[in-house]
Design a protein around this motif. Structure first.
Motif, PDB file in Angstrom:
ATOM      1  N   MET A 130       0.841  -1.187   0.000  1.00 53.18           N
ATOM      2  CA  MET A 130       0.000   0.000   0.000  1.00 53.18           C
ATOM      3  C   MET A 130       0.881   1.243   0.000  1.00 53.18           C
ATOM      4  O   MET A 130       1.964   1.245   0.538  1.00 53.18           O
ATOM      5  N   SER A 131       0.355   2.287  -0.566  1.00 52.87           N
ATOM      6  CA  SER A 131       1.064   3.564  -0.625  1.00 52.87           C
ATOM      7  C   SER A 131       0.445   4.539   0.355  1.00 52.87           C
ATOM      8  O   SER A 131      -0.674   4.351   0.817  1.00 52.87           O
ATOM      9  N   GLU A 132       1.185   5.588   0.640  1.00 54.79           N
ATOM     10  CA  GLU A 132       0.641   6.664   1.454  1.00 54.79           C
ATOM     11  C   GLU A 132      -0.512   7.315   0.712  1.00 54.79           C
ATOM     12  O   GLU A 132      -0.484   7.434  -0.509  1.00 54.79           O
ATOM     13  N   LEU A 133      -1.534   7.755   1.440  1.00 54.61           N
ATOM     14  CA  LEU A 133      -2.692   8.362   0.799  1.00 54.61           C
ATOM     15  C   LEU A 133      -2.326   9.602  -0.008  1.00 54.61           C
ATOM     16  O   LEU A 133      -2.962   9.898  -1.010  1.00 54.61           O
ATOM     17  N   LYS A 134      -1.282  10.304   0.369  1.00 58.37           N
ATOM     18  CA  LYS A 134      -0.889  11.499  -0.383  1.00 58.37           C
ATOM     19  C   LYS A 134      -0.396  11.138  -1.786  1.00 58.37           C
ATOM     20  O   LYS A 134      -0.375  11.971  -2.684  1.00 58.37           O
ATOM     21  N   ASP A 135       0.000   9.878  -2.003  1.00 53.02           N
ATOM     22  CA  ASP A 135       0.494   9.421  -3.291  1.00 53.02           C
ATOM     23  C   ASP A 135      -0.594   8.818  -4.183  1.00 53.02           C
ATOM     24  O   ASP A 135      -0.305   8.352  -5.272  1.00 53.02           O
ATOM     25  N   VAL A 136      -1.828   8.827  -3.729  1.00 48.54           N
ATOM     26  CA  VAL A 136      -2.916   8.191  -4.463  1.00 48.54           C
ATOM     27  C   VAL A 136      -3.221   8.971  -5.738  1.00 48.54           C
ATOM     28  O   VAL A 136      -3.385  10.187  -5.705  1.00 48.54           O
ATOM     29  N   PRO A 137      -3.290   8.275  -6.884  1.00 45.57           N
ATOM     30  CA  PRO A 137      -3.675   8.977  -8.106  1.00 45.57           C
ATOM     31  C   PRO A 137      -5.132   9.429  -8.023  1.00 45.57           C
ATOM     32  O   PRO A 137      -5.921   8.887  -7.256  1.00 45.57           O
ATOM     33  N   ARG A 138      -5.455  10.403  -8.833  1.00 50.96           N
ATOM     34  CA  ARG A 138      -6.814  10.946  -8.823  1.00 50.96           C
ATOM     35  C   ARG A 138      -7.795   9.940  -9.402  1.00 50.96           C
ATOM     36  O   ARG A 138      -7.557   9.368 -10.457  1.00 50.96           O
ATOM     37  N   MET A 139      -8.896   9.755  -8.721  1.00 51.06           N
ATOM     38  CA  MET A 139      -9.975   8.904  -9.178  1.00 51.06           C
ATOM     39  C   MET A 139     -10.639   9.584 -10.379  1.00 51.06           C
ATOM     40  O   MET A 139     -10.784  10.802 -10.402  1.00 51.06           O
ATOM     41  N   SER A 140     -11.036   8.811 -11.368  1.00 48.93           N
ATOM     42  CA  SER A 140     -11.661   9.396 -12.550  1.00 48.93           C
ATOM     43  C   SER A 140     -12.953  10.124 -12.164  1.00 48.93           C
ATOM     44  O   SER A 140     -13.690   9.680 -11.294  1.00 48.93           O
ATOM     45  N   GLN A 141     -13.154  11.253 -12.813  1.00 48.80           N
ATOM     46  CA  GLN A 141     -14.356  12.060 -12.594  1.00 48.80           C
ATOM     47  C   GLN A 141     -14.784  12.644 -13.932  1.00 48.80           C
ATOM     48  O   GLN A 141     -13.955  12.954 -14.785  1.00 48.80           O
ATOM     49  N   ARG A 142     -16.064  12.804 -14.104  1.00 43.67           N
ATOM     50  CA  ARG A 142     -16.610  13.325 -15.353  1.00 43.67           C
ATOM     51  C   ARG A 142     -15.981  14.671 -15.729  1.00 43.67           C
ATOM     52  O   ARG A 142     -15.653  14.920 -16.874  1.00 43.67           O
ATOM     53  N   ARG A 143     -15.753  15.529 -14.758  1.00 44.77           N
ATOM     54  CA  ARG A 143     -15.253  16.872 -15.052  1.00 44.77           C
ATOM     55  C   ARG A 143     -13.797  16.887 -15.541  1.00 44.77           C
ATOM     56  O   ARG A 143     -13.362  17.860 -16.135  1.00 44.77           O
ATOM     57  N   PHE A 144     -13.042  15.817 -15.301  1.00 41.84           N
ATOM     58  CA  PHE A 144     -11.649  15.748 -15.758  1.00 41.84           C
ATOM     59  C   PHE A 144     -11.482  14.911 -17.028  1.00 41.84           C
ATOM     60  O   PHE A 144     -10.392  14.761 -17.533  1.00 41.84           O
ATOM     61  N   ARG A 145     -12.575  14.370 -17.522  1.00 41.76           N
ATOM     62  CA  ARG A 145     -12.513  13.462 -18.667  1.00 41.76           C
ATOM     63  C   ARG A 145     -12.280  14.233 -19.961  1.00 41.76           C
ATOM     64  O   ARG A 145     -12.813  15.319 -20.171  1.00 41.76           O
ATOM     65  N   SER A 146     -11.490  13.634 -20.851  1.00 43.05           N
ATOM     66  CA  SER A 146     -11.282  14.248 -22.167  1.00 43.05           C
ATOM     67  C   SER A 146     -12.513  13.985 -23.031  1.00 43.05           C
ATOM     68  O   SER A 146     -13.357  13.146 -22.709  1.00 43.05           O
ATOM     69  N   SER A 147     -12.607  14.679 -24.128  1.00 38.91           N
ATOM     70  CA  SER A 147     -13.755  14.576 -25.020  1.00 38.91           C
ATOM     71  C   SER A 147     -13.934  13.143 -25.514  1.00 38.91           C
ATOM     72  O   SER A 147     -12.962  12.451 -25.812  1.00 38.91           O
ATOM     73  N   ILE A 148     -15.189  12.717 -25.641  1.00 41.03           N
ATOM     74  CA  ILE A 148     -15.485  11.386 -26.176  1.00 41.03           C
ATOM     75  C   ILE A 148     -16.086  11.476 -27.574  1.00 41.03           C
ATOM     76  O   ILE A 148     -16.551  10.479 -28.117  1.00 41.03           O
ATOM     77  N   GLY A 149     -16.080  12.674 -28.160  1.00 48.80           N
ATOM     78  CA  GLY A 149     -16.599  12.844 -29.514  1.00 48.80           C
ATOM     79  C   GLY A 149     -18.036  12.375 -29.617  1.00 48.80           C
ATOM     80  O   GLY A 149     -18.867  12.693 -28.773  1.00 48.80           O
ATOM     81  N   LYS A 150     -18.323  11.571 -30.639  1.00 48.61           N
ATOM     82  CA  LYS A 150     -19.691  11.085 -30.872  1.00 48.61           C
ATOM     83  C   LYS A 150     -19.922   9.698 -30.290  1.00 48.61           C
ATOM     84  O   LYS A 150     -20.957   9.088 -30.530  1.00 48.61           O
TER      85      LYS A 150
END
Length: 158
Positions: A1-21
């Motif tokens: 296990m890693s320290e919580l400060k090293d945890v990558p960001r959980m995916s969220q709709r607001r950070f998602r790149s465009s999905i086009g069509k």
């Protein structure tokens, strides 16, 4: 296990790149569960099986090729070591295809699946950047989280 400060960001709709069509069928933990209180970051171990190669981890392939080569009948096994040995935790997996090929094939994926397993196996189908997240859920609260990026390349890269 890693320290919580090293945890990558959980995916969220607001950070998602465009999905086009492409169809928008991606799910997000923050929208699915009532509460997220991460107590443990889960490291995801991998075993990449590609015909013609010895089984290796993602990092072993990336150190040699920059991307994981694609061949028929190739798979990646994702394995988590749970710190919750005697606790009732439900395990959910999310596999997200990202990028132009996923969008053009309308295969962006990203649904959160409850297979309640510490192991998840995925076929290697097409190139692009992907990621896998795992969520440990207890009493409808996400208490454990892990993420790994997966960069898949074409056979010409080897």
């Amino acid at each position: 296990m890693s320290e919580l400060k090293d945890v990558p960001r959980m995916s969220q709709r607001r950070f998602r790149s465009s999905i086009g069509k492409a169809d928008d069928n991606e799910e997000f933990a923050i929208e699915k569960w009532d509460n997220i209180k991460i107590e443990h970051y889960i490291e995801i171990e991998t075993k990449v099986s590609i015909p013609g190669f010895m089984e290796k981890t993602i990092s072993q392939f990336i150190s040699r090729f920059t991307r994981i080569p694609i061949r028929d009948k190739s798979t990646i096994k994702f394995v988590i070591k749970s710190p919750y040995n005697n606790v009732k935790i439900k395990w959910f997996w999310k596999v997200r295809n990202v990028g132009g090929i996923a969008i053009s094939k309308n295969m962006i994926r990203g649904q959160i699946i409850n297979d309640n397993s510490l192991v998840h196996v995925e076929p290697i189908n097409f190139s692009g950047n992907h990621f896998v997240e795992v969520y440990g859920v207890k009493n409808n609260i996400v208490c454990a989280f892990g993420r790994i990026d997966v960069k898949l390349g074409d056979i010409q890269n080897i």
